[in-house]
Motif scaffolding. Structure first.
Motif, PDB file in Angstrom:
ATOM      1  N   PRO A 472       0.835  -1.209   0.000  1.00 38.40           N
ATOM      2  CA  PRO A 472       0.000   0.000   0.000  1.00 38.40           C
ATOM      3  C   PRO A 472       0.870   1.260   0.000  1.00 38.40           C
ATOM      4  O   PRO A 472       2.032   1.231   0.390  1.00 38.40           O
ATOM      5  CB  PRO A 472      -0.802  -0.111   1.284  1.00 38.40           C
ATOM      6  N   GLU A 473       0.279   2.382  -0.432  1.00 41.60           N
ATOM      7  CA  GLU A 473       1.008   3.642  -0.445  1.00 41.60           C
ATOM      8  C   GLU A 473       0.866   4.406   0.869  1.00 41.60           C
ATOM      9  O   GLU A 473       1.416   5.490   1.001  1.00 41.60           O
ATOM     10  CB  GLU A 473       0.493   4.520  -1.583  1.00 41.60           C
ATOM     11  N   PHE A 492       7.301  -1.882   6.836  1.00 46.64           N
ATOM     12  CA  PHE A 492       6.641  -1.198   5.717  1.00 46.64           C
ATOM     13  C   PHE A 492       7.671  -0.540   4.794  1.00 46.64           C
ATOM     14  O   PHE A 492       7.585  -0.639   3.557  1.00 46.64           O
ATOM     15  CB  PHE A 492       5.670  -0.150   6.266  1.00 46.64           C
ATOM     16  N   LEU A 493       8.699   0.145   5.360  1.00 40.44           N
ATOM     17  CA  LEU A 493       9.719   0.779   4.527  1.00 40.44           C
ATOM     18  C   LEU A 493      10.521  -0.254   3.738  1.00 40.44           C
ATOM     19  O   LEU A 493      10.920  -0.021   2.582  1.00 40.44           O
ATOM     20  CB  LEU A 493      10.655   1.614   5.394  1.00 40.44           C
ATOM     21  N   ASP A 494      10.773  -1.408   4.357  1.00 42.92           N
ATOM     22  CA  ASP A 494      11.521  -2.449   3.667  1.00 42.92           C
ATOM     23  C   ASP A 494      10.766  -2.936   2.430  1.00 42.92           C
ATOM     24  O   ASP A 494      11.335  -3.068   1.339  1.00 42.92           O
ATOM     25  CB  ASP A 494      11.787  -3.598   4.634  1.00 42.92           C
ATOM     26  N   ARG A 495       9.462  -3.146   2.614  1.00 43.96           N
ATOM     27  CA  ARG A 495       8.649  -3.608   1.478  1.00 43.96           C
ATOM     28  C   ARG A 495       8.494  -2.519   0.435  1.00 43.96           C
ATOM     29  O   ARG A 495       8.573  -2.767  -0.767  1.00 43.96           O
ATOM     30  CB  ARG A 495       7.270  -4.042   1.983  1.00 43.96           C
ATOM     31  N   SER A 503       7.283   7.214  -3.371  1.00 43.60           N
ATOM     32  CA  SER A 503       6.980   7.824  -2.076  1.00 43.60           C
ATOM     33  C   SER A 503       5.845   7.072  -1.409  1.00 43.60           C
ATOM     34  O   SER A 503       5.053   6.396  -2.078  1.00 43.60           O
ATOM     35  CB  SER A 503       6.601   9.302  -2.243  1.00 43.60           C
ATOM     36  N   VAL A 504       5.766   7.172  -0.107  1.00 39.42           N
ATOM     37  CA  VAL A 504       4.669   6.599   0.684  1.00 39.42           C
ATOM     38  C   VAL A 504       4.273   7.631   1.748  1.00 39.42           C
ATOM     39  O   VAL A 504       4.997   8.583   2.012  1.00 39.42           O
ATOM     40  CB  VAL A 504       5.086   5.281   1.358  1.00 39.42           C
ATOM     41  N   ARG A 505       3.116   7.386   2.401  1.00 44.54           N
ATOM     42  CA  ARG A 505       2.596   8.322   3.410  1.00 44.54           C
ATOM     43  C   ARG A 505       2.391   7.561   4.722  1.00 44.54           C
ATOM     44  O   ARG A 505       1.773   6.496   4.744  1.00 44.54           O
ATOM     45  CB  ARG A 505       1.277   8.937   2.953  1.00 44.54           C
ATOM     46  N   ILE A 506       2.915   8.147   5.794  1.00 42.75           N
ATOM     47  CA  ILE A 506       2.772   7.563   7.134  1.00 42.75           C
ATOM     48  C   ILE A 506       1.760   8.411   7.909  1.00 42.75           C
ATOM     49  O   ILE A 506       2.002   9.598   8.144  1.00 42.75           O
ATOM     50  CB  ILE A 506       4.107   7.524   7.894  1.00 42.75           C
ATOM     51  N   VAL A 507       0.626   7.848   8.308  1.00 45.57           N
ATOM     52  CA  VAL A 507      -0.424   8.565   9.047  1.00 45.57           C
ATOM     53  C   VAL A 507      -0.239   8.298  10.543  1.00 45.57           C
ATOM     54  O   VAL A 507      -0.310   7.147  10.982  1.00 45.57           O
ATOM     55  CB  VAL A 507      -1.832   8.124   8.590  1.00 45.57           C
ATOM     56  N   HIS A 508       0.016   9.371  11.302  1.00 46.88           N
ATOM     57  CA  HIS A 508       0.216   9.227  12.750  1.00 46.88           C
ATOM     58  C   HIS A 508      -0.690  10.142  13.567  1.00 46.88           C
ATOM     59  O   HIS A 508      -0.757  10.026  14.788  1.00 46.88           O
ATOM     60  CB  HIS A 508       1.671   9.522  13.117  1.00 46.88           C
ATOM     61  N   THR A 545       3.162  12.108   7.564  1.00 37.68           N
ATOM     62  CA  THR A 545       4.515  12.387   7.066  1.00 37.68           C
ATOM     63  C   THR A 545       4.689  11.693   5.714  1.00 37.68           C
ATOM     64  O   THR A 545       4.424  10.476   5.603  1.00 37.68           O
ATOM     65  CB  THR A 545       5.572  11.891   8.048  1.00 37.68           C
ATOM     66  N   VAL A 546       5.118  12.444   4.689  1.00 36.14           N
ATOM     67  CA  VAL A 546       5.345  11.896   3.345  1.00 36.14           C
ATOM     68  C   VAL A 546       6.829  11.523   3.226  1.00 36.14           C
ATOM     69  O   VAL A 546       7.709  12.357   3.456  1.00 36.14           O
ATOM     70  CB  VAL A 546       4.944  12.917   2.260  1.00 36.14           C
ATOM     71  N   VAL A 547       7.094  10.231   2.882  1.00 36.32           N
ATOM     72  CA  VAL A 547       8.464   9.710   2.746  1.00 36.32           C
ATOM     73  C   VAL A 547       8.765   9.496   1.259  1.00 36.32           C
ATOM     74  O   VAL A 547       7.976   8.826   0.560  1.00 36.32           O
ATOM     75  CB  VAL A 547       8.634   8.392   3.519  1.00 36.32           C
ATOM     76  N   GLU A 548       9.848  10.070   0.791  1.00 37.25           N
ATOM     77  CA  GLU A 548      10.262   9.921  -0.619  1.00 37.25           C
ATOM     78  C   GLU A 548      11.582   9.159  -0.677  1.00 37.25           C
ATOM     79  O   GLU A 548      12.530   9.465   0.054  1.00 37.25           O
ATOM     80  CB  GLU A 548      10.424  11.293  -1.270  1.00 37.25           C
TER      81      GLU A 548
END
Length: 550
Positions: A472-473, A492-495, A503-508, A545-548
């Motif tokens: 998932p993104e 999640f980052l490894d996958r 990029s992916v988005r982490i919802v906290h 947080t958006v991770v690229e």
């Protein structure tokens, strides 16, 4: 009788003490009964000892048993501050002597502990002596005429008078020449005033009808000239006329005799009478004004009573409305509490769900850790089966941009994407499709490393790989602890790094900010070559947080 006397004689002291006690009790009861009788006649006041005489509504107590109490004229008697000698003048049969006796009786009753015959305030000094000169002092046995008897009595009064003495004198020195009587009376009264004696004197002598500041005060009994009759009312501060001609006419004296008597009166007397008439007229005007003022005060009192009644009604209405609103508020409060209880139940259910998710997260964490351990075991076995390539020697063994390098901790091969001459920062190494940051001492050059071999990653961007659709993104970490969040974020980052996503988005969420800080701290120290930022508009804002991947 002798036998009875002999029987009682041994107990005579006890009998006398009992008798005296009974007399005292009888006196107390008599005082109480008299107070009740005076109160029933609208005039009983407890005396207060004071430095001046102030008896509001004074009346003679015997009048209550002679005439209707409602018809009794009650007078204000006030003197002592401006002069301790009060001179009362006015017509015969006008009530001067009754008022004089009322004062003397009030002084004696106050000293004996009685209530006074006063309709209002009762204040007067404690008089140790009360001396009275009332009536004709003539005594044939002692060869005393009226005048000589009066002088003898006045001598005794002067010898006995002092500061705590009250002297009441009726018709002072009336039995001699008016001019000489006025002069002698004035001297006697001045002597009493200088001794600090309180005195009330009645007179018809015009020479005494003059106030003297600090010593004498004037007063008079009112006379109704139209109806030719006294009113028995005391007027303080104003001397009075005797009205001898009018009273003689009213008592049946022939008119001719009265008319001839008027012709004998001196001109100065008529001028004096006219002056007193003017003063009386002014006093009647003032009395009328006082009466009108009293009426206005009564009207204001009624108005004040009505306003107080309305205020009471308003207070009652306010209490009714207040109770109504309090009841309404109580109902709303109960409804709000019920709603709060409902929300609390719902929150408890959600917390139960959170607890279940937490238990699931703990289980997942243990599974992931077991998988990592298994992967490490597999890698260890593979490394043991494959020999490590020998590093180059000499000048050709130096690290080169785009050259292949051997990664000692991972025991794998990667492509160096950082300039070896700038070793103040970690080295960027591309391993497969994943870019990592490693320390320079962890890298060794490989034999077949050539600048051309670095072409796939020399541009500084990741090689394009197909995106794995099962990754998932977005990762939702709301409700996790920081430890669980880091475990899930690592997996999640490894996958995601291997899936080819840019990029992916982490919802906290926001919350207390602890989870947000933990996520971003982890991203700073993770081994992945990534950059991150807070979400923008439409991305969740600072709650994610958006991770690229670089």
């Amino acid at each position: 009788l002798r036998s009875l006397s002999e029987t009682l004689h041994p107990h005579h002291e006890a009998l006398l003490a009992t008798y005296e006690g009974l007399v005292s009790v009888d006196l107390i009861l008599a005082r109480g009964r008299l107070s009740q009788e005076l109160a029933s006649m609208r005039g009983a006041s407890r005396p207060v000892f004071h430095h001046e005489v102030r008896l509001e509504g004074l009346w003679h107590p015997l009048l209550g048993w002679v005439i209707d109490p409602e018809k009794i004229v009650r007078n204000p008697l006030v003197f002592g501050n401006q002069g301790r000698v009060l001179i009362v003048s006015g017509p015969n049969t006008g009530g001067k002597t009754v008022l004089l006796k009322s004062l003397g009786l009030a002084a004696l009753m106050a000293r004996a502990g009685f209530h006074l015959a006063c309709a209002g305030e009762a204040r007067l000094p404690f008089f140790s002596r009360v001396l009275s000169l009332i009536g004709d002092a003539q005594n044939l046995e002692l060869s005393l005429s009226s005048f000589s008897g009066s002088v003898a009595s006045l001598n005794e009064t002067l010898r006995a008078s002092g500061e705590s003495t009250l002297v009441v004198i009726d018709e002072i020195l009336h039995a001699t020449d008016p001019d000489e009587a006025s002069a002698l009376s004035r001297s006697i009264l001045l002597e009493l005033a200088e001794r600090g004696t309180f005195a009330m004197v009645t007179t018809h002598l015009n020479g005494l009808k003059v106030a003297e500041a600090g010593r004498f005060q004037n007063a008079s009994m009112e006379f109704d000239a139209e109806n030719l009759c006294p009113t028995y009312r005391l007027r303080l501060g104003i001397p009075g006329r005797s009205h001898a001609m009018e009273i003689a006419k009213r008592l049946g004296m022939p008119e001719g005799v009265v008319a001839r008597a008027r012709s004998f009166v001196s001109e100065s007397h008529f001028r004096y009478e006219d002056a007193l008439k003017a003063v009386e007229a002014k006093e009647r005007e003032l009395e009328s004004a006082r009466s009108a003022l009293a009426s206005e005060e009564a009207a204001l009192q009624l108005r004040s009573t009505e306003l107080r009644r309305r205020e009471t009604e308003l207070d009652s209405t306010k209490r009714i409305w207040k109770k109504k609103y309090e009841d309404d508020f109580s109902q709303r409060e109960r409804a709000a509490l019920q709603k709060i209880d409902s929300l609390a139940d719902e929150m408890r259910r959600e917390l139960s769900d959170v607890a279940a998710r937490h238990a699931f997260s703990q289980t997942s964490r243990r599974i992931v850790q077991a998988a990592k351990d298994e992967l490490h075991s597999v890698r260890t076995a593979a490394d043991a089966a494959i020999p490590s390539p020998a590093p180059e020697s000499g000048a050709a063994s130096a690290l080169r941009l785009g050259g292949k390098v051997w990664i000692k901790p991972m025991k794998s091969v990667g492509v160096l994407e950082s300039d070896p001459s700038a070793r103040d920062r970690p080295a960027s190494v591309l391993v497969g499709s994943m870019k990592m940051r490693l320390e320079w001492h962890q890298l060794r050059p490989m034999e077949d490393a050539t600048p051309a071999a670095a072409a796939p990653g020399s541009s500084g961007r990741r090689a394009a790989v197909p995106v794995e659709a099962s990754v998932p993104e977005e990762l939702n970490l709301i409700g996790r602890t920081t430890g669980d969040a880091e475990s899930e974020l690592s997996v999640f980052l490894d996958r995601a790094s291997r899936s080819g996503r840019a990029s992916v988005r982490i919802v906290h969420g926001h919350g207390t900010g602890a989870l947000k800080r933990a996520v971003r701290e982890y991203l700073k120290r993770c081994g992945y070559d990534v950059s991150f930022r807070a979400g923008g508009a439409g991305e969740g804002g600072d709650g994610c947080t958006v991770v690229e991947f670089l």
